[in-house]
Design a protein around this motif. Structure first.
Motif, PDB file in Angstrom:
ATOM      1  N   ALA B  73      27.588  35.262   0.019  1.00  0.00           N
ATOM      2  CA  ALA B  73      28.023  34.878   1.857  1.00  0.00           C
ATOM      3  C   ALA B  73      29.523  35.016   1.734  1.00  0.00           C
ATOM      4  O   ALA B  73      30.697  35.005   2.030  1.00  0.00           O
ATOM      5  CB  ALA B  73      27.129  34.798   2.480  1.00  0.00           C
ATOM      6  N   LEU B  74      29.299  34.494   0.643  1.00  0.00           N
ATOM      7  CA  LEU B  74      31.089  33.341   0.291  1.00  0.00           C
ATOM      8  C   LEU B  74      31.865  34.405  -0.708  1.00  0.00           C
ATOM      9  O   LEU B  74      31.228  34.747  -1.461  1.00  0.00           O
ATOM     10  CB  LEU B  74      30.925  31.907  -0.780  1.00  0.00           C
ATOM     11  N   GLN B  75      32.919  34.199  -0.008  1.00  0.00           N
ATOM     12  CA  GLN B  75      33.886  35.570  -0.615  1.00  0.00           C
ATOM     13  C   GLN B  75      35.085  35.214  -1.044  1.00  0.00           C
ATOM     14  O   GLN B  75      35.405  34.168   0.227  1.00  0.00           O
ATOM     15  CB  GLN B  75      33.987  37.179  -0.178  1.00  0.00           C
ATOM     16  N   PRO B  76      35.814  35.415  -1.683  1.00  0.00           N
ATOM     17  CA  PRO B  76      37.325  35.155  -2.337  1.00  0.00           C
ATOM     18  C   PRO B  76      38.081  35.323  -0.943  1.00  0.00           C
ATOM     19  O   PRO B  76      38.469  37.038  -0.873  1.00  0.00           O
ATOM     20  CB  PRO B  76      38.010  35.602  -4.433  1.00  0.00           C
ATOM     21  N   ILE B  94      36.039  33.278   8.912  1.00  0.00           N
ATOM     22  CA  ILE B  94      35.631  31.598   8.885  1.00  0.00           C
ATOM     23  C   ILE B  94      35.941  30.977   7.575  1.00  0.00           C
ATOM     24  O   ILE B  94      35.326  31.807   6.832  1.00  0.00           O
ATOM     25  CB  ILE B  94      34.239  30.725   9.246  1.00  0.00           C
ATOM     26  N   PHE B  96      38.339  28.701   4.631  1.00  0.00           N
ATOM     27  CA  PHE B  96      38.619  27.246   4.605  1.00  0.00           C
ATOM     28  C   PHE B  96      38.355  27.292   2.616  1.00  0.00           C
ATOM     29  O   PHE B  96      38.361  28.448   1.900  1.00  0.00           O
ATOM     30  CB  PHE B  96      36.792  26.401   4.396  1.00  0.00           C
ATOM     31  N   VAL B  98      37.332  25.063  -1.446  1.00  0.00           N
ATOM     32  CA  VAL B  98      36.796  24.887  -1.741  1.00  0.00           C
ATOM     33  C   VAL B  98      36.964  24.612  -3.047  1.00  0.00           C
ATOM     34  O   VAL B  98      37.667  24.652  -3.399  1.00  0.00           O
ATOM     35  CB  VAL B  98      35.385  25.913  -2.205  1.00  0.00           C
ATOM     36  N   PRO B  99      37.294  22.988  -3.315  1.00  0.00           N
ATOM     37  CA  PRO B  99      37.535  22.605  -4.461  1.00  0.00           C
ATOM     38  C   PRO B  99      36.093  22.408  -5.329  1.00  0.00           C
ATOM     39  O   PRO B  99      35.789  23.087  -5.749  1.00  0.00           O
ATOM     40  CB  PRO B  99      37.037  21.052  -3.900  1.00  0.00           C
ATOM     41  N   ARG B 100      37.730  23.080  -7.190  1.00  0.00           N
ATOM     42  CA  ARG B 100      37.003  23.072  -8.147  1.00  0.00           C
ATOM     43  C   ARG B 100      37.729  22.437  -9.088  1.00  0.00           C
ATOM     44  O   ARG B 100      38.936  23.088  -9.182  1.00  0.00           O
ATOM     45  CB  ARG B 100      37.526  25.341  -8.584  1.00  0.00           C
ATOM     46  N   GLY B 101      37.577  21.281  -9.515  1.00  0.00           N
ATOM     47  CA  GLY B 101      38.433  20.749 -10.364  1.00  0.00           C
ATOM     48  C   GLY B 101      39.415  20.136  -9.337  1.00  0.00           C
ATOM     49  O   GLY B 101      39.458  19.426  -8.332  1.00  0.00           O
ATOM     50  N   MET B 107      38.226  30.644   0.565  1.00  0.00           N
ATOM     51  CA  MET B 107      37.053  31.424   0.421  1.00  0.00           C
ATOM     52  C   MET B 107      37.297  31.462   2.093  1.00  0.00           C
ATOM     53  O   MET B 107      37.331  31.076   2.936  1.00  0.00           O
ATOM     54  CB  MET B 107      36.201  31.031  -0.251  1.00  0.00           C
ATOM     55  N   LEU B 109      33.667  33.163   4.975  1.00  0.00           N
ATOM     56  CA  LEU B 109      32.085  33.570   5.332  1.00  0.00           C
ATOM     57  C   LEU B 109      32.295  35.718   5.121  1.00  0.00           C
ATOM     58  O   LEU B 109      32.774  35.579   6.619  1.00  0.00           O
ATOM     59  CB  LEU B 109      31.897  33.035   6.227  1.00  0.00           C
TER      60      LEU B 109
END
Lengths: 584, 584
Positions: B73-76, B94, B96, B98-101, B107, B109
């Protein structure tokens, strides 16, 4: 299914960025493909395995009187604020605003569903007559993994079976917990997994309030304390050691207490290097605050303190590391130089502390340590406790035999939650006397993807995957040796369609490819039973059958039709079920 | 399942905020509960119906040689930028970070999965030999609904079956499209739905490139143009009218052309009110820009222009409304006063235009309209076109009989996509001559939730829901009349367990409640077959059985066991399958 109608993109080479066998093999066998870091598409073979695991989970949940429902992934963020889990989850919780007209609605993607299910029950449950009740779902969860890794073992989106029980009494909860525990044992056994129920954190309800279900695996991220003799298994946070309190007396070899300058050496590693001593000769003096009172906890220099054990030894509701200001007040020195000698607070010590002769400790003075510290003479203890993590070789609390540390993959967790969520979200019931109480909850999770990844991690050889029949994407693989040969193809098509009609899950390798390619792919994707049609065998009126793990193939007569195959499958199913030791 | 072990919170009153029958009944029968606007939990009864619908979809997709997989469901978000759908979706998508480091990863939905599946195929497909290939998933989609409504008919999260086909030729695509079309007819028929395949937008591939599958329903949001005589059905965008071009000649009754002051009256409504005329006496002159050239389109005042028809009549790639500056240039007046007399651009007109005698039009001058405008004398036309939306009473393009407008709920859509996504995302194949081409795609969607909501909307009476056996949450409801009576309960338990063992999906109303309550709930939740045990009947050795829609109950002998029930169910299944007219 015909191979040509599905998508099985097998790969010969080991993918460079895959570190562990399950990740490598799931990529190579065409089970998964990465979309982005921490997000994988399950290709047809992988998804079929997931669906079979999910179906076993579903059957056992239904048999345990749990009712399936389905809650949304999108949830109002406010619910997580009411239970204080917005903070607790931190960056793991994926949250954002969604526009609705002129407003922005704060939402989160469910990392689990305690909040939503409790909110639901607060509206649906009013009387003790409606309890107990257990509901579950098999649904996608979202948890932002800052460092996703190990293929599908740790991703930001995964399929979870989460069950929640609602009871009016602890006895009802205990009964459901036991039923779920047994269902979990049946599920993992039926899936062909070697699993270990592991004692985990005991919650506010007391008793055996929590178990994790682990698959022992060298690459597992969790450490399990395990005794082969007694079967005792607990996670690191929970595991007791069978050590007993030693006699507390000053050593006859006590040397003279000395102060030694240790400028800027604040860690065990720095001090032991500076002084040329072993960490086991040192005492770590950790300053905690337990229910607002400072306490010094003594742990041997080479051991790990265990906060749960410290909290239980102190009978405290909360325990946390003291801040620098408190350390200064209690020890008169900055952090890093605490020691038991002359410290101005209560002291508790691990069993291994009083037996250290001539220990090295902080001097409660900046840049100084003490040598030849001995109990009884330099500091006092009345008793000792089990305050540290277990280590290999510690005695088992049940058998006394040496404990071992094994690694594992967590696939399930059962937990007596109590009333944390029902109090926060006002989910109450009226008892026989019309008195209000918060409903008592339990929660029970299974990582469905991890069942499949755990099988891939633990069941393979150098050629590829080895599925149990219960989870194998297909039970049988029919391989015609030469697709251009009309007789071969007619026979193969007949076997394929007859097996399918008999309810067997069968894959038909109709590719126009060399036999070697087909055999290698067959071993790689690991379908349990292989039926090869063509060549000399067929000329003699025979086909070749072979189990994935068998040394040799067997020939069966074409005249016998599919009956011998059905018999072999049924026998194997029975054999695997027996071997899996599925509890009643 | 025992009623006491599941959650069926039925409600007597009609919920105040539920406008349409499906929403009211799904709430009242305890199928769903709202979590927040546009998000519903499916309770056990609702979820069982969804699962049965999903299983029928799965069976028919598998039979149509589509392979099931599962995409995240989560897509770039980047994928949506490459296909220009980030803009096209607008606030529906939708999205937003997403924090990664230290980084923030943009991303989204997935609202559907064209991007993800095309990206997957760009890595997995290289040769024409791997084509055609059709994959599908039954997966949760996310689309922000600014105004969610009608219960589960329009929510921000829903279960969709989305299939995608990949072909090397238009012939392959056509073949798959036809197979999917037939599978859709089978699916909706097996689910017990009255459905209408409706011609929709024709895509870049030409031919019948798109069909929507509609459930005719008064509360449906879509309008369908339908001919009972010929069976012709098309959506409003697509529907042709069978009108023909009239003779173009000036009316014998033409009056004198007059200019009339109409200060600030720019709309049909304002002008007709000011001048006291019917809108049908007026000509709307709409200025479009077709492939960069301005065009005046004449539509009768009471009709709706249809941009698709205008684009096709002009053979233009793109058609859009002109801006105020272009209108000023072409008409010499501000927007709202355009007319055909003396306009400085090409004119095209709908068939209904030249027959208007003494029409009223804009005067191409601010605050002015013309009276007594007549074709031939005041403006010229060579031919006319079908340029407007169909209306009830228009002739059917097939039969000439009057068309009707019916409302419907869209449950499915099949679409020949062409190469839009494969070109944007570089998904190519090599043909026999090693030449590269973009893969040709089709996409095929079904709203699984809408199957269930559509049944609730169209199959009910004043007492509650009426399920077909194929989708009913349970096939049989066993009701003991008096749970305190031991003989009643023993008999009821025996029927329950024997029916369950025979593979019947059975619900056991073990509640200690009055018979009236149980019967009302039984009618409300709509389980097809009811087995009532107790009272005088049981004393005579009989139990009472009744179909949900039957007038009267039937008594059967206890001695006969469950055999008569199994026979009745089997006969009803056959009867419903026949009545549903499931295509081969």
């Amino acid at each position: 299914m015909r191979w040509s109608n599905t998508l099985i993109p097998t790969i010969k080479e080991v993918p460079a960025d895959a570190e562990i066998p399950s990740h490598q093999l799931m990529l190579r066998a065409g089970l998964i493909r990465q979309l982005m870091a921490g997000a994988y598409t399950y290709l047809p073979l992988g998804w079929k395995a997931i669906q079979k695991a999910a179906q076993i989970v579903r059957e056992e949940m239904n048999a345990a009187d749990a009712a399936e429902l389905h809650m949304p992934a999108l949830q109002p963020l406010g619910l997580f604020e009411r239970t204080n889990r917005k903070e607790a989850f931190g960056s793991v919780l994926i949250q954002f605003d969604v526009p609705r007209g002129n407003r922005q609605i704060p939402m989160a993607l469910g990392p689990t569903h305690e909040e939503v299910v409790t909110d639901l029950m607060s509206h649906c449950i009013s009387s003790y007559k409606q309890l107990p009740l257990t509901v579950y779902q098999i649904q996608t969860k979202f948890r932002n993994e800052e460092r996703p890794r190990f293929g599908v073992l740790r991703t930001s989106e995964f399929l979870m079976k989460d069950a929640y029980s609602f009871s009016s009494s602890v006895e009802q909860l205990d009964e459901i917990y036991d039923r779920m525990y047994r269902a979990y044992c049946r599920i993992f056994a039926r899936c062909g997994l070697k699993y270990l129920p592991v004692e985990a954190e005991s919650g506010p309800i007391g008793g055996d309030a929590s178990h994790e279900f682990m698959i022992p695996a060298d690459n597992g991220e969790d450490s399990i304390v395990y005794c082969e003799t007694s079967g005792y298994a607990a996670n690191m946070e929970r595991a007791d050691t069978g050590r007993t309190a030693p006699e507390i007396k000053t050593s006859a070899n006590a040397g003279t207490l000395e102060k030694q300058a240790t400028p800027e050496a604040t860690s065990i590693e720095q001090v032991s290097k500076l002084l040329g001593c072993e960490p086991s000769q040192m005492i770590k003096t950790l300053i905690y605050v337990a229910d607002e009172e400072p306490v010094a906890v003594l742990i041997r220099g080479d051991h790990e303190a265990n906060e749960g054990k410290i909290r239980r030894a102190l009978d405290a509701a909360s325990v946390e590391m003291a801040d620098d200001k408190t350390v200064q007040e209690v020890t008169g020195a900055p952090t890093g130089f605490a020691g038991p000698v002359g410290i101005k607070c209560k002291i508790i010590a691990d069993h291994d502390i009083p037996v250290i002769e001539n220990a090295i400790t902080g001097a409660n003075e900046a840049d100084s340590h003490l040598l030849n510290v001995n109990v009884g003479r330099d500091y006092q203890l009345e008793t000792t406790y089990d305050l540290r993590n277990a280590e290999a070789g510690d005695p088992c609390p049940k058998s006394g035999a040496p404990l071992t540390i094994v690694h594992g993959i967590e696939v399930g967790h059962v937990f007596k939650l109590g009333t944390k969520y029902t109090e926060a979200l006002d989910a109450q019931f009226l008892d026989e006397k019309e008195k209000r109480h918060p409903i008592i909850m339990g929660c029970y999770g299974i990582g469905v993807n991890r069942i499949v990844a755990g099988l891939a991690e633990t069941r393979h050889d150098e050629k590829g995957l080895i599925w149990p029949l219960s989870i194998a994407p297909y039970e049988v693989l029919v391989i015609p040796l030469n697709t251009k040969d009309e007789e071969v193809m007619q026979t193969a098509e007949r076997y394929y369609s007859e097996l399918k009609a008999a309810g067997v899950d069968v894959l038909f390798d109709d590719r126009n490819a060399r036999a070697g390619v087909k055999f290698n792919d067959a071993d790689l994707i690991g379908i349990p039973y292989r039926v090869v049609i063509g060549g000399k065998g067929l000329k003699n009126g025979e086909i070749e059958t072979k189990w994935r793990t068998a040394e040799n193939a067997e020939m069966i007569a074409v005249d016998a039709g599919i009956a011998p195959i059905l018999e072999a499958l049924e026998a194997k199913k029975q054999e695997e079920y027996q071997a899996a030791n599925v509890p009643e």
